[in-house]
Motif scaffolding. Structure first.
Motif, PDB file in Angstrom:
ATOM      1  N   SER A 536      35.201  32.174  41.024  1.00 39.88           N
ATOM      2  CA  SER A 536      35.164  31.281  39.865  1.00 39.88           C
ATOM      3  C   SER A 536      33.786  31.269  39.231  1.00 39.88           C
ATOM      4  O   SER A 536      33.645  31.170  38.007  1.00 39.88           O
ATOM      5  CB  SER A 536      35.554  29.862  40.297  1.00 39.88           C
ATOM      6  OG  SER A 536      36.862  29.835  40.815  1.00 39.88           O
ATOM      7  N   GLU A 537      32.761  31.359  40.050  1.00 35.25           N
ATOM      8  CA  GLU A 537      31.403  31.343  39.530  1.00 35.25           C
ATOM      9  C   GLU A 537      31.037  32.669  38.871  1.00 35.25           C
ATOM     10  O   GLU A 537      30.274  32.692  37.908  1.00 35.25           O
ATOM     11  CB  GLU A 537      30.419  31.034  40.664  1.00 35.25           C
ATOM     12  CG  GLU A 537      30.603  29.648  41.264  1.00 35.25           C
ATOM     13  CD  GLU A 537      29.644  29.388  42.396  1.00 35.25           C
ATOM     14  OE1 GLU A 537      28.910  30.340  42.776  1.00 35.25           O
ATOM     15  OE2 GLU A 537      29.610  28.254  42.900  1.00 35.25           O
ATOM     16  N   ARG A 538      31.565  33.743  39.392  1.00 35.44           N
ATOM     17  CA  ARG A 538      31.307  35.067  38.824  1.00 35.44           C
ATOM     18  C   ARG A 538      32.659  35.745  38.610  1.00 35.44           C
ATOM     19  O   ARG A 538      33.147  36.471  39.462  1.00 35.44           O
ATOM     20  CB  ARG A 538      30.428  35.892  39.761  1.00 35.44           C
ATOM     21  CG  ARG A 538      29.968  37.209  39.160  1.00 35.44           C
ATOM     22  CD  ARG A 538      29.042  37.933  40.112  1.00 35.44           C
ATOM     23  NE  ARG A 538      28.595  39.197  39.559  1.00 35.44           N
ATOM     24  CZ  ARG A 538      27.806  40.061  40.197  1.00 35.44           C
ATOM     25  NH1 ARG A 538      27.371  39.766  41.404  1.00 35.44           N
ATOM     26  NH2 ARG A 538      27.447  41.192  39.638  1.00 35.44           N
ATOM     27  N   ASN A 539      33.271  35.417  37.454  1.00 37.38           N
ATOM     28  CA  ASN A 539      34.658  35.817  37.244  1.00 37.38           C
ATOM     29  C   ASN A 539      34.844  37.258  36.772  1.00 37.38           C
ATOM     30  O   ASN A 539      35.967  37.680  36.516  1.00 37.38           O
ATOM     31  CB  ASN A 539      35.337  34.864  36.268  1.00 37.38           C
ATOM     32  CG  ASN A 539      34.644  34.848  34.913  1.00 37.38           C
ATOM     33  OD1 ASN A 539      33.739  35.644  34.660  1.00 37.38           O
ATOM     34  ND2 ASN A 539      35.064  33.946  34.059  1.00 37.38           N
ATOM     35  N   ARG A 540      33.800  38.015  36.619  1.00 33.63           N
ATOM     36  CA  ARG A 540      33.927  39.433  36.273  1.00 33.63           C
ATOM     37  C   ARG A 540      32.844  40.213  37.006  1.00 33.63           C
ATOM     38  O   ARG A 540      31.665  39.886  36.933  1.00 33.63           O
ATOM     39  CB  ARG A 540      33.805  39.629  34.771  1.00 33.63           C
ATOM     40  CG  ARG A 540      34.051  41.081  34.323  1.00 33.63           C
ATOM     41  CD  ARG A 540      34.121  41.171  32.807  1.00 33.63           C
ATOM     42  NE  ARG A 540      35.244  40.420  32.268  1.00 33.63           N
ATOM     43  CZ  ARG A 540      36.482  40.888  32.194  1.00 33.63           C
ATOM     44  NH1 ARG A 540      36.766  42.105  32.635  1.00 33.63           N
ATOM     45  NH2 ARG A 540      37.447  40.154  31.679  1.00 33.63           N
ATOM     46  N   ARG A 541      33.312  41.228  37.717  1.00 37.89           N
ATOM     47  CA  ARG A 541      32.378  42.050  38.490  1.00 37.89           C
ATOM     48  C   ARG A 541      32.930  43.464  38.553  1.00 37.89           C
ATOM     49  O   ARG A 541      33.861  43.758  39.298  1.00 37.89           O
ATOM     50  CB  ARG A 541      32.208  41.474  39.890  1.00 37.89           C
ATOM     51  CG  ARG A 541      31.144  42.162  40.725  1.00 37.89           C
ATOM     52  CD  ARG A 541      31.013  41.467  42.067  1.00 37.89           C
ATOM     53  NE  ARG A 541      30.000  42.077  42.884  1.00 37.89           N
ATOM     54  CZ  ARG A 541      29.729  41.731  44.134  1.00 37.89           C
ATOM     55  NH1 ARG A 541      30.411  40.756  44.694  1.00 37.89           N
ATOM     56  NH2 ARG A 541      28.786  42.353  44.824  1.00 37.89           N
ATOM     57  N   GLY A 542      32.371  44.333  37.734  1.00 36.69           N
ATOM     58  CA  GLY A 542      32.841  45.713  37.689  1.00 36.69           C
ATOM     59  C   GLY A 542      34.285  45.791  37.225  1.00 36.69           C
ATOM     60  O   GLY A 542      34.667  45.262  36.176  1.00 36.69           O
ATOM     61  N   ARG A 543      35.135  46.392  38.036  1.00 35.58           N
ATOM     62  CA  ARG A 543      36.543  46.564  37.691  1.00 35.58           C
ATOM     63  C   ARG A 543      37.397  45.351  38.064  1.00 35.58           C
ATOM     64  O   ARG A 543      38.593  45.335  37.818  1.00 35.58           O
ATOM     65  CB  ARG A 543      37.091  47.816  38.393  1.00 35.58           C
ATOM     66  CG  ARG A 543      36.418  49.112  37.956  1.00 35.58           C
ATOM     67  CD  ARG A 543      36.985  50.330  38.683  1.00 35.58           C
ATOM     68  NE  ARG A 543      36.702  50.315  40.113  1.00 35.58           N
ATOM     69  CZ  ARG A 543      37.621  50.140  41.057  1.00 35.58           C
ATOM     70  NH1 ARG A 543      38.877  49.961  40.722  1.00 35.58           N
ATOM     71  NH2 ARG A 543      37.278  50.148  42.338  1.00 35.58           N
ATOM     72  N   PHE A 544      36.770  44.340  38.662  1.00 41.60           N
ATOM     73  CA  PHE A 544      37.498  43.149  39.096  1.00 41.60           C
ATOM     74  C   PHE A 544      37.207  41.985  38.149  1.00 41.60           C
ATOM     75  O   PHE A 544      36.074  41.796  37.690  1.00 41.60           O
ATOM     76  CB  PHE A 544      37.077  42.751  40.513  1.00 41.60           C
ATOM     77  CG  PHE A 544      37.543  43.706  41.582  1.00 41.60           C
ATOM     78  CD1 PHE A 544      38.617  43.399  42.396  1.00 41.60           C
ATOM     79  CD2 PHE A 544      36.885  44.929  41.776  1.00 41.60           C
ATOM     80  CE1 PHE A 544      39.037  44.285  43.382  1.00 41.60           C
ATOM     81  CE2 PHE A 544      37.301  45.812  42.754  1.00 41.60           C
ATOM     82  CZ  PHE A 544      38.388  45.487  43.564  1.00 41.60           C
TER      83      PHE A 544
END
Length: 734
Positions: A536-544
């Motif tokens: 929730s805090e980092r809702n986008r990371r690379g392909r996720f």
């Protein structure tokens, strides 16, 4: 006949028998003192020497005029006034003031009616208009303290009686010092008052009310802390000091003193001021693991920056023992950060006995008074590794405790739900009896058993003991719950997949904003490390990426450009009461999976895999049957109508336990030529007996936009039985 009330007295000596005293006064008169008169004391008395005596008829009158008593306080070297009012029938009598001294009374001063008289520091005046005579004592000394009697009698009393009309208790106080001390709101103060010259006398503490101390708290034991009268005190007789621990600090004037005699006291006036400071007056929680070193940063107000620093551990009666007196030696260290007002306390090699309440503080000395202001409360707890529980299973949580807590009541509490703490006598949920507690005093451990685990049970729990009126939480346990339901996802390489994770808890206003996360690893512990893909805090990371629909209780994790190395075990995680709830996700990425980009299904049992495999084969066959092959060697794809294919190239048959043959087996050679370039699939279905106890959630297959098939498979949840679909793929007709 005369009954001896008092045996014969030797001249100059005092004979005391309960309420009767016989003695010779300084003026050489034989005196008899009868105290606490009652109606039974009326009668004839003989007073004499040897065979010479006189008789006296004593009458007892019932009157409220003459049974009064009053306490008067006089300050050393000050002045004090004693007022004695009398009834009208005593107006013409002489007025007297007597002082009780070791069971005898001595005349201090007297005067005639409506007269006045002064004798050294004592002055008496009678005012018949107001029916009151007054005694003034100037330059009060410690010896002036005691019991006085106001009396009336005849002018001369060669043989007569004096009637007392009032008893006055005169207390003399000596203020040896006056100091101001400062405490912080929410903190505590420990004061040490020294009276070395009176080290064996009774020491006391009291709070003034209207400039008087009506209730004193005395130390009754030496070299031992004791809680009494709202204070906690320690009498250090060898040093002639009294230490007082003020737990609930309130502003006011206190007296810390010693009784020199019954009616003479010396004290230090202590004015307590309570202030607020953003740095302090709060509680710091520190958690460490056994064997580790724990560092605690203590902050104090800037006004105390240069004062000596103090760190202590609170014991059962809220007494705070300086760490320098604690064992073993070398357990603690204190270092000061210059010019900042901060100091750091290190606790080495943590053990279970190190758990408890500590205080940061500063020391201040003012004359014979030294005090310590405790500014910040520190709660040190020991943390064990997180516990993993499985939905609907049973878990036992062990709470070892130090030997000094064997006789204390044991408690088990959930974080932020202290009102639901329970003991052996009071269970947390008595209606279900899911929680139970057993205590093994010999082993020094109590065990909590939780049955029928649910998602709501996830959270942080505390093992605690009751010390006095305070619940001390000394051991932290984190309980994580793994749900029975699992997600199985099959995706195609280079395509995308979306995984919907359903909240395992009841959705309400407090839980809507629980943090969500998605991590990879064989065990949930990987989520505590660096394997969190998205949260929730980092809702986008690379392909996720992660999107949370709080209102529906569903959060969705999307993975783009699937790769074979993405295959593995993942966890849908939801933060819950300082812990987490996990749902297991199996992701399989394959290169050859025609017709769909991904298939997602939910299973609660391994047996359901057979059903799902059958469904996959069904979809595989259906997509194959929509393809046609031409005579050309280029394998050109020819569009085929779905209905035509189904009617011309697909046969269905019911399978029984005995062998069956297809209805198309007798086809003519002409028919074979029509289908030699088209894949023909034969579908078979079987209805197996229903089996009790197996339940499955809905399974849905996501359609690949590139596939011409509109097929989908749904397995509907049934609480009593499960229908199995078995698919058999027949060989292609030549």
């Amino acid at each position: 006949m005369c009954i001896n009330r008092i045996p014969p007295a030797t001249v100059g000596y005092c004979v005391y028998d309960q309420r009767f005293t016989l003695y010779e006064s300084k003026a050489g008169r034989m005196m008899v003192l009868i105290r606490e008169l009652s109606l039974q004391d009326a009668g004839v008395y003989r007073i004499g020497v040897g065979n010479v005596f006189r008789e006296m008829n004593l009458k007892i009158l019932s009157s409220s005029c003459c049974v009064k008593s009053e306490r008067v306080t006089g300050h050393l070297n000050g002045n004090v006034v004693i007022r004695c009012d009398y009834p009208e029938e005593h107006e013409e009598k002489w007025k007297y003031l007597f002082k009780l001294n070791d069971h005898r009374v001595e005349r201090v001063i007297f005067c005639e009616s409506f007269d006045e008289y002064q004798k050294k520091r004592f002055y008496i005046v009678d005012n018949t208009h107001s029916k009151m005579f007054t005694i003034h004592i100037s330059t009060v000394t410690g010896e002036d303290g005691g019991v006085y009697y106001c009396g009336v009698g005849p002018r001369k009393y060669s043989f007569n009686s004096i009637t007392t009309i009032k008893t006055v208790y005169l207390n003399v106080t000596e203020k040896v010092a006056s100091v101001r001390i400062s405490g912080l709101l929410g903190g505590r103060i420990m004061v040490e008052c020294k009276h070395p010259e009176e080290n064996h006398k009774s020491k006391f503490i009291c709070k003034e009310s209207q400039k008087e101390c009506s209730e004193k708290t005395y130390s009754r034991k030496q070299y031992q802390w004791e809680k009494t009268g709202g204070f906690t005190v320690f009498d250090d007789t060898s040093r002639g000091s009294l230490m007082v621990f003020l737990i609930n600090v309130t502003e006011g004037i206190y007296r810390c003193g010693v009784d020199v005699s019954e009616f003479y006291e010396k004290y230090t006036e202590v004015t307590v001021e309570v202030t607020e400071d953003p740095c302090c007056g709060k509680t710091i929680s520190q958690v460490g693991r056994i064997g580790e070193t724990l560092k605690i940063v203590c902050q104090n107000p800037l006004t105390f920056r240069s004062n000596p620093k103090y760190f202590c551990k609170e014991e059962d009666d809220h007494i705070c023992q300086d760490i320098s007196s604690l064992r073993p030696a070398g357990k603690y260290s204190l270092s000061i950060l210059n010019r900042t007002g901060l100091f750091i306390v290190s606790v080495f090699n943590l053990t279970l006995s190190d758990a408890g309440v500590y205080w940061c503080g500063v020391e201040t000395s003012k004359g014979d008074l030294r005090y310590t202001s405790l500014t910040t409360k520190v709660q040190i707890s020991i943390k064990f590794d997180a516990l993993i529980g499985y939905e609907d299973s049973v878990i036992q949580i062990r709470c070892p405790y130090a030997s000094n807590f064997k006789q204390h009541s044991k408690h088990f509490c959930k974080e932020n739900e202290e009102k639901k703490c329970f003991t052996q006598q009071k269970n947390l949920q008595p209606s279900t009896q899911r929680f139970s507690l057993s205590n093994n005093i010999t082993a020094g451990v109590f065990t909590v058993t939780i049955r029928g685990l649910t998602a709501e049970d996830a959270g942080k729990y505390w093992c605690a003991v009751k010390t006095g009126d305070v619940l001390m939480k000394y051991l932290s346990n984190e309980l994580k719950i793994i749900m029975k339901q699992e997600l199985r996802v099959i995706g195609r390489e280079a395509l995308n997949v979306s995984i919907s994770c359903i909240s395992s808890r009841t959705i309400d206003s407090e839980k809507k904003n629980n943090g969500k996360f998605f991590c990879m690893g064989k065990h949930p512990s990987s989520c505590d490390q660096d394997e969190v893909k998205v949260s929730s805090e980092r809702n986008r990371r690379g392909r996720f990426s992660l999107s949370d629909d709080a209102s529906s209780g569903i959060f969705t994790v999307s993975i783009t450009d699937l790769r074979e190395e993405d295959s593995g075990t993942y966890w849908c995680g939801e933060e819950s009461s300082a812990s987490a709830i996990y749902t297991k996700v199996h992701l399989l990425v394959t290169k050859d999976f025609p017709g769909f980009s991904a298939i997602i299904f939910i299973t609660g049992s391994v047996s359901v895999v057979l059903l799902l495999i059958g469904g996959l084969i069904l979809i595989f066959c259906k997509t194959r049957c929509t393809k046609t092959q031409g005579p050309s060697s280029t394998n050109r794809t020819v569009p085929v109508n779905n209905e035509e294919v189904l009617s011309a190239n697909h046969d269905y048959e019911e399978i029984n336990p005995t062998t069956h043959r297809s209805r198309r087996n007798a086809s003519s050679p002409n028919n074979r030529s029509d289908t030699e370039n088209t894949e023909a699939c034969i579908y078979s279905t079987v209805q197996l007996p229903k089996e009790e106890g197996l339940t499955y959630a809905t399974v849905s297959f996501q359609k690949n936009p590139d596939s011409p098939s509109d097929g989908s498979v749904t397995v509907i949840k049934d609480d009593s039985s499960t229908e199995y679909a078995m698919i058999k793929h027949h060989s292609r007709r030549k």
